[in-house]
Design an enzyme around this catalytic site. Structure first.
Site, short mmCIF file in Angstrom:
data_model
loop_
_atom_site.label_atom_id
_atom_site.label_comp_id
_atom_site.label_asym_id
_atom_site.label_seq_id
_atom_site.Cartn_x
_atom_site.Cartn_y
_atom_site.Cartn_z
CE LYS A 144 -12.05 19.34 39.04
NZ LYS A 144 -11.67 20.73 38.73
CB SER B 6 -9.78 16.10 37.04
OG SER B 6 -9.21 14.90 37.52
CB SER C 297 -1.27 20.17 42.93
OG SER C 297 -2.11 21.24 43.28
CB SER D 98 -0.94 26.80 46.10
OG SER D 98 -2.28 26.33 46.01
CB ILE E 297 -2.11 23.62 38.34
CG1 ILE E 297 -1.74 22.12 38.37
CG2 ILE E 297 -2.36 24.05 36.90
CD1 ILE E 297 -2.83 21.20 37.86
CE1 TYR F 17 -11.28 17.67 42.06
CE2 TYR F 17 -10.83 15.52 41.07
CZ TYR F 17 -10.56 16.88 41.18
OH TYR F 17 -9.57 17.44 40.40
#
Length: 331
Positions: free
Chosen positions: A171, A154, A203, A24, A26, A167
């Site tokens: 990253k 990100s 997304s 799904s 990107i 998150y």
């Protein structure tokens, strides 16, 4: 046309590109754009039925045969399976030219309300899962003395944001790891380490975000204000072709915050404090989505209908090159 000619240059020998998180978002869109320019694909994710759907679509829009698109079911959190998965790919194609580390999950929750199990899962998936697969693929690339490791990080890997502490941490960890790995590979100049840092992109990742508890899901609202997945993947391909070490891909005004964070952090902290307070208030009241808490109003004077990439050039590691492109330059 410029994008097509640029990407064809990279894939004139039908490069083998392994894309994780390809079921799904990107990863899916990147697969469609890659097959159009002749790449042979390895599609990986946990949902094999969705991978079959993506493969079917890839075959419909390309001249590839079924043997040129391989499905390898992969759970990034099951690190014991990564060596076997890599061997499966090599047995089929005998080489891996490009690994695109795209699999991962986002987060929407306040730290004080969030179980530590959630943070453990984020690190296991986004960070440890990514570097585990990279380790096995890199061993092969070192033997061949060439290849590209592309990691979809990100903009949250270079700045912070409320409601995404875990998150952002995962990253940031990826940024630190790959920026440290790159100089370890100076004896292999044909192996590129490329970090892609998208901003808000349409997304399905937001439909499966981590929240306060591992079992809890959240509806994260409208995405119409975000960059299209198609456009994001176009710019990703440009970055990959040109061995851009780090690419920030985002619409303004979101990109302006990245520039502030990089070059004027005191102003960025002030702005983030102001934005964060409103965002948390809206989150607690059930309002979701950047467009719904007046983020754009903070930048009315600098909003442009443009897309930008901030790059660290591949061959001049001490030079920082900032480029802002209007769509007409690529379309």
């Amino acid at each position: 046309h410029q994008i097509a000619s640029c990407t064809t240059k990279m894939l004139t020998f039908s490069a083998v590109v392994w894309v994780t998180g390809a079921s799904s978002g990107i990863g899916e869109e990147l697969a469609y754009q890659l097959v159009k320019i002749g790449a042979r694909l390895v599609l990986s994710a946990r949902r094999e039925n969705e991978l079959e759907r993506v493969k079917k679509r890839c075959l419909e829009i390309s001249n590839l045969s079924g043997k040129e698109i391989l499905i390898v079911s992969l759970d990034l959190m099951d690190r014991n399976s990564h060596e076997t998965a890599t061997k499966t790919v090599l047995e089929h194609f005998h080489e891996i030219d490009i690994l695109v580390n795209n699999g991962g999950r986002s987060q929407r929750s306040l730290f004080v309300d969030t179980s530590l199990d959630v943070y453990r899962a984020i690190v296991e998936l986004n960070y440890l899962g990514t570097i585990s697969l990279t380790k096995h693929v890199l061993d092969h690339m070192i033997q061949r003395k060439k290849g590209k490791i592309v990691t979809v990080s990100s903009v949250m890997g270079i700045m912070g944001a409320p409601l995404a502490t875990g998150y952002c941490a995962s990253k940031h960890a990826l940024q630190g790891f790959f920026n440290s790995l790159r100089p370890e590979l100076t004896d292999y100049p044909e192996i590129s380490i490329i970090n892609i840092c998208p901003g808000p992109v349409q997304s399905q990742i937001i439909q499966n975000v981590f929240t306060e508890e591992l079992s809890k899901l959240k509806n994260t609202g409208d995405q119409s204000h975000k960059m299209t997945t198609h456009r994001c993947c176009q710019l990703m391909l440009v970055s990959i072709v040109n061995d851009v070490l780090e690419a920030w891909i985002s619409d303004h005004p979101y990109l302006a915050v990245c520039y502030l964070w990089q070059y004027a952090p005191t102003w960025a902290w002030w702005l983030l404090h102001r934005m964060g307070k409103r965002r948390i208030q809206n989150f607690k009241s059930g309002v979701v989505g950047l467009s719904q808490y007046s983020f754009l109003s903070l930048f009315q004077g600098c909003y442009l209908d443009s897309l930008s990439i901030c790059c660290v050039t591949a061959r001049m590691q001490k030079t920082v090159l900032s480029l802002s492109f209007f769509p007409s330059l690529f379309i």
